[in-house]
Design an enzyme around this catalytic site. Structure first.
Site, PDB file in Angstrom:
ATOM      1  N   GLY A 108     -16.152 -12.501   1.539  1.00  0.00           N
ATOM      2  CA  GLY A 108     -15.003 -11.591   1.209  1.00  0.00           C
ATOM      3  C   GLY A 108     -13.855 -12.242   0.569  1.00  0.00           C
ATOM      4  N   TYR A 112     -18.966  -9.244  -5.069  1.00  0.00           N
ATOM      5  CA  TYR A 112     -19.269  -9.810  -3.709  1.00  0.00           C
ATOM      6  C   TYR A 112     -19.323 -11.235  -3.719  1.00  0.00           C
ATOM      7  CZ  TYR A 112     -24.432 -10.099  -4.246  1.00  0.00           C
ATOM      8  OH  TYR A 112     -25.661 -10.581  -4.949  1.00  0.00           O
ATOM      9  N   CYS A 113     -19.538 -11.614  -2.544  1.00  0.00           N
ATOM     10  CA  CYS A 113     -19.788 -13.216  -2.033  1.00  0.00           C
ATOM     11  C   CYS A 113     -20.331 -13.317  -0.866  1.00  0.00           C
ATOM     12  CB  CYS A 113     -18.176 -13.885  -2.305  1.00  0.00           C
ATOM     13  SG  CYS A 113     -17.080 -13.670  -1.057  1.00  0.00           S
ATOM     14  N   ARG A 114     -19.975 -14.437   0.098  1.00  0.00           N
ATOM     15  CA  ARG A 114     -20.375 -14.414   1.406  1.00  0.00           C
ATOM     16  C   ARG A 114     -19.657 -14.045   2.585  1.00  0.00           C
ATOM     17  NH1 ARG A 114     -19.380 -17.843   5.256  1.00  0.00           N
ATOM     18  NH2 ARG A 114     -18.412 -19.230   4.040  1.00  0.00           N
ATOM     19  N   ILE A 150     -21.623 -10.281   1.301  1.00  0.00           N
ATOM     20  CA  ILE A 150     -23.177  -9.713   1.101  1.00  0.00           C
ATOM     21  C   ILE A 150     -23.379  -9.187   2.417  1.00  0.00           C
ATOM     22  CG2 ILE A 150     -24.483 -11.727   1.759  1.00  0.00           C
ATOM     23  CD1 ILE A 150     -26.115 -11.145  -0.714  1.00  0.00           C
TER      24      ILE A 150
END
Length: 114
Positions: free
Chosen positions: A80, A76-78, A104
């Site tokens: 996608g 995951y990231c901020r 996230i």
């Protein structure tokens, strides 16, 4: 899906939602949750027990994940975008059980801070 989403969608990873995330974690205690945001973003709040390797460093640190080659990995990231890129890097390096939670914000649980 539109033209741009087709163009940028990672065909090798499974996009998952929060409920699917919870099921994977529940059924496999050896799942790696991989946060591919910057260390600053990670420190501001992350999914409990997540490991942080920024996507820009993933290719050079891929050997650090060799123990997880046959395990489920959730990235995951901020938003996608970086997690999709990370999933692609992992798939190209022989990791076959890669799941993309995307941003996230798709995680509905409590976050940990450093």
């Amino acid at each position: 899906m539109g033209f741009f989403s087709d163009m940028f969608e990672n065909k090798n990873s499974n996009n998952i939602n929060h409920e699917e995330f919870q099921n994977i974690i529940k059924n496999n205690k050896n799942t790696l949750v991989l946060d591919v945001r910057t260390i600053e973003e990670f420190r501001s709040g992350h999914i409990p027990n997540a490991k942080n390797i920024p996507v820009q460093e993933l290719s050079t640190k891929i050997s650090n994940l060799d123990n997880y080659k046959n395990n489920d990995i959730i990235v995951y990231c901020r938003s996608g975008v970086r997690s999709s890129k990370a999933a692609d890097i992992l798939n190209k390096n022989g990791f076959n059980k890669v799941y993309n939670l995307g941003g996230i914000g798709n995680y509905k649980g409590k976050l940990n801070n450093l």
